[in-house]
Enzyme design. Structure first.
Site, PDB file in Angstrom:
ATOM      1  N   ASP A  39       0.817  -1.208   0.000  1.00  0.00           N
ATOM      2  CA  ASP A  39       0.000   0.000   0.000  1.00  0.00           C
ATOM      3  C   ASP A  39       0.848   1.254   0.000  1.00  0.00           C
ATOM      4  O   ASP A  39       1.987   1.208   0.450  1.00  0.00           O
ATOM      5  CB  ASP A  39      -0.757   0.039   1.327  1.00  0.00           C
ATOM      6  CG  ASP A  39      -2.226  -0.125   1.133  1.00  0.00           C
ATOM      7  OD1 ASP A  39      -2.621  -0.567   0.056  1.00  0.00           O
ATOM      8  OD2 ASP A  39      -2.957   0.176   2.088  1.00  0.00           O
ATOM      9  N   LYS A  61      -3.700   3.327  -4.980  1.00  0.00           N
ATOM     10  CA  LYS A  61      -5.095   3.251  -5.399  1.00  0.00           C
ATOM     11  C   LYS A  61      -5.673   4.568  -5.906  1.00  0.00           C
ATOM     12  O   LYS A  61      -6.840   4.651  -6.242  1.00  0.00           O
ATOM     13  CB  LYS A  61      -5.953   2.697  -4.263  1.00  0.00           C
ATOM     14  CG  LYS A  61      -6.234   1.209  -4.515  1.00  0.00           C
ATOM     15  CD  LYS A  61      -7.402   0.694  -3.751  1.00  0.00           C
ATOM     16  CE  LYS A  61      -6.997   0.479  -2.351  1.00  0.00           C
ATOM     17  NZ  LYS A  61      -7.720   0.279  -1.284  1.00  0.00           N
ATOM     18  N   MET A 176      -9.541   9.741   7.063  1.00  0.00           N
ATOM     19  CA  MET A 176      -9.772  10.242   5.696  1.00  0.00           C
ATOM     20  C   MET A 176     -10.690  11.459   5.679  1.00  0.00           C
ATOM     21  O   MET A 176     -11.523  11.602   4.779  1.00  0.00           O
ATOM     22  CB  MET A 176     -10.395   9.138   4.815  1.00  0.00           C
ATOM     23  CG  MET A 176      -9.535   7.908   4.699  1.00  0.00           C
ATOM     24  SD  MET A 176     -10.368   6.562   3.846  1.00  0.00           S
ATOM     25  CE  MET A 176     -11.411   5.900   5.129  1.00  0.00           C
TER      26      MET A 176
END
Ligand code: SAH
Length: 507
Positions: A39, A61, A176
């Site tokens: 990641d 991503k 987030m």
């Protein structure tokens, strides 16, 4: 039971940022992986655990070129594991907290691939700990909730019950959420939460770039914009956010946030870098030298085949100790070859390296230089007519020999290694020095000084805000030869001493 030739998938939490906050199990599994799928939020430094032949695949991503969809990542996991590989899917924080672990685990289950979930320290918990914020406390919060701040905007039907959240009464931790901070605060206030509710945003938690912005709920978004806070960041809302500033321990570390250039050989740099990280600093590694063993010379082989013929064996660096004992191990031998010969070490680190190989040094001077080693050894022991073997760098100075010869010793000086120049790319560093983005340049040997200033203009350093730290008088002397300003010279001539000198200067 796993069928033969079938791979295995480990869904591993990499921890919140700082590399050593991975779990012991996570690190152990990384060492076994054939393939590591990484990641963006997992610290790249963790790849030091990977086998040299492991396949490393980065799967960002974000949208755009080179990015992966979740579907593609699932397919990749299955493809690699179906080929019989041990696959580690390394994910930031904990894999199961806003980590799409469910999709990856389900893909494995569907494909009949065995898997294991290795929990990690999630960012919300780590950020709070590293900012001295207690997510629960008897006084103000008996409950914590983790919420995603991403789905808050634009989604037709939100899973977030803002009304419930506004009345929750415990600690709310948003992941987030920085980009939506305005919206989040507005929703909470509209649903009845007090405007003055304490809020705190912690960005880059656990890293030397960690930042903390505190404000009442109705002002937190404005303050974050003013401070230009960038993701990744955690938002904590509730009484917990009104923490005691004295508890913000990490950012009070003397080296917190300091950009410190280390200029030893690659393995010396790695060791030094780990100590800097421990103190909250940001190490920048530039290998200036390489250590080349000289264990195939006739002199070396002869001396090390019958070392017990000497009365004293003197080591002047931990590099020397390691090379000598690697050589002996290669011959199937150990410290017993030294027989009753006494050993001297130049300083604490060299003595510690000897202890690792089973030898307690008989003599270590109080000041860790070649000159003091010679002077003090001659003062404390009768060296008249004694045979002394010096195992050291090819470039070692003559001072040690002079002191020992003056005391009547018979010297055999055998080079164990030589240092050769390692040319690294310096453009980035030169720019950072010029931009004032480097706090310290550190030098642990004169050979590092020479290589460094063959590549970087002394004037650039002298006219910049970067400070220069040296391990000892010999290295400082070399710096002065290049007309470089020396800001601190370590009192104890070891890496720990160098670090302590920088810390003192930063207090
Ligand atoms: N699985 C991860 C979370 C992934 S979602 C975990 O358990 O931590 C990504 C969000 O995590 C970021 O938007 C941010 O809110 C948070 N995050 C991850 N690393 C962080 C860090 N070092 N500092 C602050 N927040 C972080």
């Amino acid at each position: 039971m796993a069928k033969k030739n079938k791979g295995f998938v480990y869904l591993v939490g990499a921890g919140p940022g700082r590399a050593d906050l991975i779990t012991v199990r996570g690190a152990e599994i990384l060492k076994t992986a054939d393939c590591i799928i990484c990641d963006k939020l997992a610290n790249p430094a963790l790849l030091k655990f990977a086998r040299p032949d492991a396949e490393i695949i980065h799967v960002p991503k974000r949208v755009g070129k080179g990015s992966f969809t979740q579907r593609q990542i699932n397919d990749l996991l299955i493809e690699k594991a179906s080929g019989g590989k041990t696959v580690v899917r390394l994910k930031g924080g904990d894999p199961c907290i806003f980590g799409r672990c469910a999709e990856e685990a389900s893909a494995c289950a569907e494909a009949g691939i065995d898997f294991e979930i290795v929990p990690g320290v999630t960012a919300g918990i780590a950020a709070a700990g590293y900012a001295g914020i207690m997510l629960t406390d008897r006084k103000y919060s008996s409950q914590v909730v983790f919420v995603t701040g991403k789905e808050a905007e634009g989604k037709q039907q939100s899973n977030i019950d803002w009304q419930w959240l506004a009345k929750f009464g415990g600690t709310i931790v948003f992941y987030m959420g920085v980009a939506n901070l305005d919206f989040i605060a507005q929703q909470l206030i509209e649903n009845g939460m007090a405007k003055a509710t304490p809020a705190v945003v912690i960005a880059d938690a656990t890293l030397p770039s960690q930042r903390v912005v505190k404000a009442p709920l109705n002002q937190i978004s404005k303050e974050c914009k003013r401070a230009e806070v960038k993701p990744p960041a955690i938002i904590v809302i509730g009484g917990a956010a009104d923490s005691d500033a004295r508890l913000n321990w990490f950012m009070k570390r003397p080296l917190f946030g300091k950009n410190i250039v280390v200029t030893r050989d690659a393995s010396g740099n790695a060791e030094f870098a780990a100590k800097i990280i421990q103190q909250g600093g940001n190490p920048i590694e530039l290998a200036t030298i390489k250590i080349k063993p000289l264990t195939n010379t006739t002199r070396f082989v002869r001396a090390l085949t019958t070392p017990s013929q000497y009365d004293w064996i003197v080591f002047t660096s931990s590099n020397g100790v390691e090379i000598v004992f690697d050589f002996l191990r290669g011959l199937g031998k150990d410290a017993r070859v030294f027989g009753s010969a006494k050993t001297a070490a130049i300083g604490r680190e060299t003595a510690a390296a000897l202890v690792k190989s089973g030898i307690k040094a008989d003599f270590v001077p109080t000041i860790y230089t070649s000159k003091e080693l010679g002077k003090q050894l001659a003062a404390f022991w009768n060296l008249h007519g004694k045979k002394v073997l010096l195992l050291r760098s090819q470039a070692a100075s003559n001072e040690l020999v002079e002191w020992l010869e003056r005391a009547g010793a018979e010297i055999e000086s055998v080079p164990v290694y030589r240092t050769v120049t390692a040319k690294s790319k310096c453009d980035g560093l030169i720019k950072r020095i010029a931009d004032g983005a480097i706090d310290w340049l550190t030098f642990a040997s004169s050979s590092s000084v020479r290589t460094f200033f063959e590549q970087i203009q002394p004037d650039l350093v002298n006219s910049s805000s970067a400070k220069v730290a040296s391990i000892g008088p010999v290295t400082s002397e070399e710096l002065r030869r290049f007309a470089v300003r020396v800001d601190v010279t370590a009192k104890e001539h070891t890496i720990d001493g160098l670090l302590a000198a920088i810390e003192d200067a930063c207090r």
